[in-house]
Enzyme design. Structure first.
Site, mmCIF file in Angstrom:
data_model
loop_
_atom_site.group_PDB
_atom_site.id
_atom_site.type_symbol
_atom_site.label_atom_id
_atom_site.label_comp_id
_atom_site.label_asym_id
_atom_site.label_seq_id
_atom_site.Cartn_x
_atom_site.Cartn_y
_atom_site.Cartn_z
ATOM 1 N N SER A 40 0.785 -1.239 0.000
ATOM 2 C CA SER A 40 0.000 0.000 0.000
ATOM 3 C C SER A 40 0.815 1.286 0.000
ATOM 4 C CB SER A 40 -0.960 0.013 1.193
ATOM 5 O OG SER A 40 -0.251 -0.183 2.404
ATOM 6 N N ASP A 240 -3.715 6.283 10.857
ATOM 7 C CA ASP A 240 -3.786 4.833 11.023
ATOM 8 C C ASP A 240 -2.459 4.255 11.482
ATOM 9 O OD1 ASP A 240 -2.195 4.991 8.753
ATOM 10 O OD2 ASP A 240 -3.640 4.038 7.417
ATOM 11 N N HIS A 243 0.308 4.130 7.151
ATOM 12 C CA HIS A 243 0.590 4.690 5.835
ATOM 13 C C HIS A 243 1.237 6.068 5.917
ATOM 14 C CE1 HIS A 243 -2.828 1.849 4.910
ATOM 15 N NE2 HIS A 243 -1.837 1.407 4.148
#
Length: 281
Positions: A40, A240, A243
């Site tokens: 990601s 979060d 990221h």
């Protein structure tokens, strides 16, 4: 070696490599291609909140007519954020490091005779390294997309690899990460018939589990020719805690990390030498 000297070296070596007049007249043959792979943080989650992207694109990540991307249909088009929107389709994509890197490298590449920068997005969020092993769907897709990228002309400059967060959950995955990454690099070089393929890996800034240090140690201890390590540790994370933020992606693409194993100057030197290394080998 100074940055200015590296540019001169780059230009001198590149000029020797483009003696074929047909190559000089073909924009496709003057395309320098970079493979973007991993999970990601390579696909880009900068500016993504609650599965929605804020559409904020920094100047450093902006489009340019000389920067192309290979879309999901394997057609070249002008690149723009989010680069992985039609590749990492099960998740919301935002800003990643690819466009920043391309914008940084395009000027020295242009001076060296490369008219185009080609980006090949391959990253998929939430994937473990075993899902990228030779014979898997992701690996084969990466090989197929890479071959499609240079089928119309151009040269592969490097693989940019940012992956490993998912391998921090289980001890056995973290412990085996180094061996799996080495095999991945070697398999790519064999299957692409590029024994000296430059492979730039990003050291983890975060992880999904408790074994971040083990994976980071494995990344740092890779001892293969033409494998470079760029550390993302210390860059700011989204809420979060997994990221990179948009600004952190800009810093990473420009080689600027407060706790990087390379200084900013050395990382920028790496970007410039990336091209010359390709020609020297």
């Amino acid at each position: 070696m100074s940055l200015a000297l590296s540019f001169l070296l780059l230009m001198a070596i590149s000029q020797r490599s483009v003696s074929d007049p047909t190559a000089l007249n073909s924009s496709d043959s003057r395309k320098l291609i970079f493979i973007l792979a991993g999970q990601s943080n390579m696909a880009g989650r900068g500016g993504v909140y609650e599965n929605k992207w804020d559409h904020v694109v920094p100047i450093e990540s902006g489009p340019h007519q000389s920067i192309l991307r290979l879309n999901a249909a394997r057609v070249w088009q002008e690149a723009s954020e989010p680069l992985h929107a039609d590749i990492d389709v099960r998740r919301t994509c935002g800003v990643g490091p690819g466009m920043v890197f391309a914008n940084w490298v395009r000027e020295p590449a242009k001076q060296a005779g490369w008219g185009l920068i080609g980006l090949v997005p391959c990253a998929v969020g939430g994937t473990c390294i075993r899902e990228w092993a030779q014979g898997t769907v992701l690996y084969q897709q990466m090989i197929d997309r890479t071959k499609a990228a240079f089928a119309s002309g151009g040269k592969i400059g490097a693989v940019l690899w940012y992956q490993g967060e998912s391998d921090t959950v289980k001890y056995e995955d973290a412990y085996s990460y180094g061996a799996r990454l080495k095999k991945l690099i070697n398999d790519l070089r064999v299957d692409l018939n590029l024994p000296h393929l430059l492979f730039i890996q990003v050291g983890l800034a975060s992880g999904e589990g408790p074994y971040i240090k083990i994976v980071r140690k494995a990344q740092k201890e890779i001892r293969l020719p033409n494998v470079k390590y760029v550390d993302a540790l210390g860059l700011k994370l989204e809420s979060d805690h997994l990221h990179l933020t948009t600004q952190s992606q800009v810093q990473l693409g420009n080689g600027d990390s407060s706790q990087a194993s390379w200084s900013k100057t050395k990382l920028k030197l790496l970007h410039a030498l990336l091209l010359s290394l390709f020609f020297i080998l």
